[in-house]
Write a protein that holds these residues in place. Sequence first.
Motif, short mmCIF file in Angstrom:
data_model
loop_
_atom_site.label_atom_id
_atom_site.label_comp_id
_atom_site.label_asym_id
_atom_site.label_seq_id
_atom_site.Cartn_x
_atom_site.Cartn_y
_atom_site.Cartn_z
N THR A 46 -64.26 139.20 134.82
CA THR A 46 -63.42 138.86 135.91
C THR A 46 -62.77 140.19 136.58
O THR A 46 -62.95 140.44 137.79
CB THR A 46 -62.12 137.96 135.42
OG1 THR A 46 -62.58 137.25 134.93
CG2 THR A 46 -61.25 137.83 136.61
N GLN A 86 -62.09 132.50 138.79
CA GLN A 86 -62.19 131.83 137.46
C GLN A 86 -60.99 130.85 137.61
O GLN A 86 -61.07 129.51 136.95
CB GLN A 86 -61.86 132.78 136.42
CG GLN A 86 -61.72 132.32 135.14
CD GLN A 86 -61.76 133.40 134.21
OE1 GLN A 86 -61.85 134.45 134.40
NE2 GLN A 86 -61.58 132.79 132.61
N ASP A 162 -66.91 132.55 139.13
CA ASP A 162 -66.40 133.45 137.65
C ASP A 162 -66.07 132.19 136.93
O ASP A 162 -65.01 131.41 137.12
CB ASP A 162 -65.13 134.10 138.01
CG ASP A 162 -64.75 135.02 136.76
OD1 ASP A 162 -65.56 135.05 135.85
OD2 ASP A 162 -63.79 135.74 137.10
N GLU A 163 -67.06 131.97 135.86
CA GLU A 163 -66.84 130.74 134.87
C GLU A 163 -66.59 129.71 135.56
O GLU A 163 -65.42 128.99 135.26
CB GLU A 163 -65.70 131.15 133.98
CG GLU A 163 -65.98 132.56 133.20
CD GLU A 163 -65.47 132.84 131.76
OE1 GLU A 163 -65.38 131.81 131.00
OE2 GLU A 163 -65.22 133.89 131.21
MG MG Z 1 -62.66 136.19 133.26
#
Ligand code: MG
Lengths: 314, 434
Positions: A46, A86, A162-163
């Motif tokens: 991140t 995220q 992000d994820e």
């Molecule tokens: Mg992260």
Amino acid sequence: MSDVPAIEVLDLQKSFGENHAVQGVSFDVKQGEIFSLLGPNGAGKTTTISMLSCLLRPNNGDARVMGHSIRSDSTGVKSVLGVVPQDIALYEDLTARENLSFWGKMYGLRGSKLKLRVDEVLDVIGLRDRANERVGKYSGGMKRRVNIGVALLHKPKVIYMDEPTVGIDPQSRRNILDSVVKLKDEGMTVLYTTHYMEEAQELSDHIGIMDHGKLIACGTGEELVKLVGQQTRIDLTLNGDGSNVMQMWQAIDGVSRVSAEDGLVSVLVADSNLVLPHLFEAAAQLSIRITSVDIREPNLEAVFLHLTGRALRD
Amino acid sequence: MKVFDIALKDLTRSFRSTFAVVFMLGVPLLVTGMFYFMFGNIASEGGFSLPKTKVVIANLDEGGPKFQVNPKNIPGGKKADTMGDLIVSILQSEDMADLIEVALVTSAESARTAVDSQNAQVAIIIPANFSHQFADVDGEAVIEFYQDPTLTIGPAIMRAILNRFMDGMAGVKIAVNVFLDEADSSKYVFAGQVVQLYLKDSLAESDDPAEELLDVRTPANGQNNEAEESQNLMLNIIGSIMGGMMVFYAYFTGASTAQSILREEEEHTLPRLFTTPTSQATILTGKFLSVFMTVFVQVIVLLIAARLIFGIQWGGILSVALMAAGIIFSASSFGIFLNSFLKNSKQGGVLFGGGLTVTGMMGMIKIFAMNSAIANKMGDTISLLVPQGWAIRGLMQSMNGEPTVSVLITLLASLVWSVTFFVIGVWRFNRRYV
Ligand SMILES: [Mg+2]
Ligand SMILES: Nc1ncnc2c1ncn2[C@@H]1O[C@H](COP(=O)(O)OP(=O)(O)OP(=O)(O)O)[C@@H](O)[C@H]1O
């Protein structure tokens, strides 16, 4: 133009006090490909994405996104970029349509063009029939989809995710993975982060493995697997003390490494078909029972284990 | 353009939150409504009644000049041998029964005790030499007025009644004194006749003292319609309460809307805004604008609602515009200022519980003090130490029909506060997000 990498990362560094979150990361992402950053919690994924989207200023290094420097041309970077953070970043008291509409305006869309794009994106994320419900009432998976939708509104050339599949049901996850592939088919460049190695393996053209703020390996899935020499991992559970039998296994032809962790013994072999009978033989000689066997063909998990000595999900 | 998009988005969110709307509009109107119904209902009755004031009287007057007042002319038809008796009779008369409830005691001490122990709101002590002093050319007839300092309305009404009576009597006294200068000083009987004349002419002709006595202030627009005048005191009280509530909750709204900057940081939407091609200046300006717009809508809605529901006269249109601007600017900028010192929205409790309540109370001290002179003077000084005090000052000026220039000057003072707060707040927020 299409020879120029979509993202060029050069020795990026970021520290939070004594915590060196990202320690000199460099990689290139080609235009139109999916590049995954794979790494465990706290690896620095991140933080890297934040620097690449001009949210954090690197302590050192630079990066170019479609030729725009993150240091000197943040406006240029932001205009070609869609970011899926995220953490879900939406207004829960507004409906999905209102959210998309607002974020579209922030990307400079107006009027009928905006309306059209909002409808298109609602179709892409499969939420058109529930578009007028407040996001706060959505399930986790639906929120994730809107979270992604926001980043697609202005048809960015490059998109960071992000994820995006953390904490959702398998069906929504499938939906999201499929849409990532569709984005690539439409010519977008995707920088994807995850700590699920299956996702990285399935989606990516190139994968960068991150750990402790460093990029420890980078390449296609196949290239990375070759790093562990195409070896297969056999995980076994034993009843009784395994130290003697492990010594015997290590001596077997075709076994390259035997290690034990939490009562699970891992054996790295070239060909499991040839080795497996010998493992059972040796165990029988010492009257040790094998209670479970799990054969794992070479994968990124093995690569990570090989490179760090730890399992990915530590 | 994006600035307005951000501000409008916030405005939508604010007014979509039930909690926020209840505090922005519901509570101020409800509290005012509570007082409104406590004081009666103009709409259905065409008049109103205040809760009765409990009065204890210690009439110690030993008499002086002989009175020859025809009992017919004394309210209630009672016999009055002294000036003290006369006052007691008047206060006990039926005309007063709507307003006050009188109890008699025999000593000054027990009268004061009744107030101290909250059995009465006001004690009136008529001294032993009252009649004597009244008849004496150089004498000063003084009634002791003892009140519960925490109360305002009841004692104020009582004082108005007494003042009116004493004013009337002062006229009588002059007549008596003139008369005594010329006539034989032993003929006190004539003094009594003059008093009788006064009672006949002035007191008896008014059939509703409540209506007359409560007309303490003149209406803002100078209307003289009798029915409206009778409501003036109540409207003034309700108006002050509504105004106070409006200012207090406008500041509350300013602070809680400005807090949405911190909340957006925590909800991750602020960082996401920073990833869009939108400059930090635009984003922050949009957030600040939304604070002003939200307070603006709140104040305008409250002004109109209070006018329609309670009939509150806010004043001339220009004055109202100026005082509203004062409230809106100072409440918004104060909110931005306060929030710029918070690390996160969890610290907001401290902000609302501490900063806003304390400064809000200080600013409103004048409304609580209402008719008490000392508290009023003190309140003036204290309230002007906080921006809320200036907002309320403008409001009062507009309601009291003071010249527009005065309201304008108050607005300018409010703007000085506002600009200071705004500059500091903006500076701090800007620095926070570079
Ligand atoms: Mg992260
Ligand atoms: N704003 C911050 N202040 C201080 N430390 C931070 C901050 N952001 C991240 N870190 C630290 O930097 C390191 C890397 O964090 P980062 O969030 O980049 O990891 P990640 O790979 O995204 O992990 P995850 O899979 O859990 O999201 C961690 O040790 C984290 O605690």
